[in-house]
Scaffold this active site. Structure first.
Site, mmCIF file in Angstrom:
data_model
loop_
_atom_site.group_PDB
_atom_site.id
_atom_site.type_symbol
_atom_site.label_atom_id
_atom_site.label_comp_id
_atom_site.label_asym_id
_atom_site.label_seq_id
_atom_site.Cartn_x
_atom_site.Cartn_y
_atom_site.Cartn_z
ATOM 1 N N SER A 100 -8.271 -0.736 2.780
ATOM 2 C CA SER A 100 -7.111 -1.516 2.586
ATOM 3 C C SER A 100 -7.358 -2.808 3.583
ATOM 4 O O SER A 100 -8.145 -2.651 4.670
ATOM 5 C CB SER A 100 -6.065 -0.605 3.303
ATOM 6 O OG SER A 100 -5.011 -1.495 3.708
ATOM 7 N N GLU B 216 -5.332 -3.551 5.332
ATOM 8 C CA GLU B 216 -4.493 -3.456 6.687
ATOM 9 C C GLU B 216 -5.465 -3.422 7.899
ATOM 10 O O GLU B 216 -5.157 -3.306 8.883
ATOM 11 C CB GLU B 216 -3.792 -2.233 6.365
ATOM 12 C CG GLU B 216 -2.243 -2.116 6.450
ATOM 13 C CD GLU B 216 -1.364 -2.722 7.363
ATOM 14 O OE1 GLU B 216 -1.378 -2.359 8.454
ATOM 15 O OE2 GLU B 216 -0.752 -3.655 6.940
ATOM 16 N N TYR C 205 -2.475 3.934 10.547
ATOM 17 C CA TYR C 205 -2.926 3.933 9.411
ATOM 18 C C TYR C 205 -4.057 2.941 9.249
ATOM 19 O O TYR C 205 -5.102 3.474 8.721
ATOM 20 C CB TYR C 205 -1.841 3.259 8.325
ATOM 21 C CG TYR C 205 -2.389 3.102 7.073
ATOM 22 C CD1 TYR C 205 -2.349 4.052 6.215
ATOM 23 C CD2 TYR C 205 -2.533 1.662 6.646
ATOM 24 C CE1 TYR C 205 -2.635 3.883 4.636
ATOM 25 C CE2 TYR C 205 -2.897 1.558 5.375
ATOM 26 C CZ TYR C 205 -3.090 2.563 4.404
ATOM 27 O OH TYR C 205 -3.464 2.172 3.097
#
Ligand code: NAP
Ligand code: G4F
Length: 321
Positions: free
Chosen positions: A122, A124, A146
């Site tokens: 990801s 992120e 996460y």
């Protein structure tokens, strides 16, 4: 060809299953037991799928599913994927989203080491970005439990490739959305909220940080990139993104405009939706994927926003005015 998809009941799993079925694959989806089935996104293809129970927390169940399926390709899409929840359940997020990847890789190494493995990494991971735009070489600085778990999942995938010579790849995907997106994520929260307000079912939409910027694409385009990564001669990692960033405010404005409403009359900023640490700006450079995979996005930002609002309006048409 036989494919095993973890996370088949999620947004990406359902689009990937559609895509692989259209290519003639035998598709098995891994599902976890719950008191109520969550098969809404795959209801239209359920009769063409094999569904088997297993869980990322349960090593033996993963070994067993691989022994039964004998997959040629494994797509590991299952994860606790909602960033705010990762502050509420940080260790569980680490178990699912981080260590779960090792359990999958270990099962593959023991049972079917010649299979090809895709890990859903990801953007992120870039978090507090070190450069703009972000490429495969940009250092990571995750901003949530996460994001930290995804960095672990990324590097354990690279490590198993290098340690055991597995065909294991990590796709670093930027945000991708669709009418099948979960309603807690910002784009679907907006499209659903706009449709509810238009249909007279709701008056206001309470939001968090409107300044955050994301590189948003369409999930249906992104699952093709996952498949392409597993068709290459050599395993490698790729950024998948549109190369365009927009703010949450722009998404809101376009969505309300589409139904002839002024967003300023409906949107309320509520501190409840602010995060302990924010990822302010993501913008991906997918040149490598475009060059080596021949991949490019087909749906642009405006089409994405409009299609999501239209789908929610349609879904709610019998419920309001
Ligand atoms: P999603 O809609 O939240 O789906 C997550 C899936 O994981 C669901 O099928 C869920 O099953 C399953 N799952 C969760 N915990 C599990 C466990 N312990 N054992 C087995 N299955 C479990 O996520 P998505 O948007 O499709 O994303 C797919 C993957 O890509 C995720 O790993 C996500 O982190 C990653 N990713 C997404 C994006 C994006 O913008 N969408 C971008 C980059 C990376 P239930 O139905 O049982 O809950
Ligand atoms: O839609 P979001 O919740 O997605 P976020 O945090 O970017 O994560 C998604 O994309 C990642 C890829 O970069 C995936 F790995 C991950 O699994 C997930 O799919 O929030 C987007 C932005 C954030 O900056 C958030 O602060 O929207 C901002 N936002 C503003 N108001 C809001 C809200 N987000 C949510 N969920 N709800 C709001 O009311």
């Amino acid at each position: 060809m036989r494919a095993l998809i973890t996370g088949i009941t999620g947004q990406d799993g359902s689009y990937l299953a559609d895509f692989l079925l259209s290519k003639g694959y035998d598709v098995t989806g891994m599902v976890r037991r719950s008191s109520t089935e969550t098969f809404e996104r795959i209801a239209h293809i359920k009769h063409r799928l094999t569904l088997k129970q297993a869980d990322l927390l349960d090593q033996l169940s993963l070994i067993k599913i691989m022994e039964e399926v004998k997959p040629d390709e494994i797509y590991n899409l299952a994860a606790m994927s909602f960033v705010p929840t990762s502050w509420i359940q940080p260790t569980l997020t680490g178990e699912f989203t981080g260590i779960g990847v090792t359990r999958m890789l270990e099962a593959m190494r023991q049972v079917c080491p010649t299979a090809r493995f895709y890990q859903a990494s990801s953007s992120e991971m870039f978090g507090k970005v070190r450069e703009v735009p972000q490429t495969e070489l940009t250092p990571f600085h995750p901003r949530s439990p996460y994001g930290v778990a995804k960095v672990y999942g990324h590097f354990i995938t690279v490590n198993y490739r290098e340690s055991y010579n597995l065909f294991a790849v990590s796709g670093i995907l930027f945000n991708h959305e669709s009418p099948r997106r979960g309603k807690e994520f910002v784009t679907r929260k907006i499209s659903d909220g706009v449709a509810r307000i238009k249909r007279g079912l709701q008056k206001e939409l309470r939001m968090g940080n409107l300044d955050a910027q994301r590189d948003w694409g369409f999930a249906g385009d992104y699952v093709k990139a996952m498949w392409l990564m597993l068709q290459q001669k050599q395993p490698d990692d790729f950024v998948v993104a549109t190369g365009e960033a927009h703010s949450v405010r722009e998404f809101i404005e376009l969505a309300f405009d589409h139904v002839g409403l002024n967003w300023k009359n409906h949107v309320v900023v509520d501190p409840e939706f602010l995060r302990p640490a924010e990822v302010e700006h993501l913008l991906g450079d997918s040149s490598k994927a475009r060059r080596m995979l021949g991949w490019k996005p087909e749906v642009n930002f405006r089409q994405l926003v409009h299609s999501m609002v239209d789908a929610d309006l349609d879904r709610l048409k019998d419920q309001g005015g």
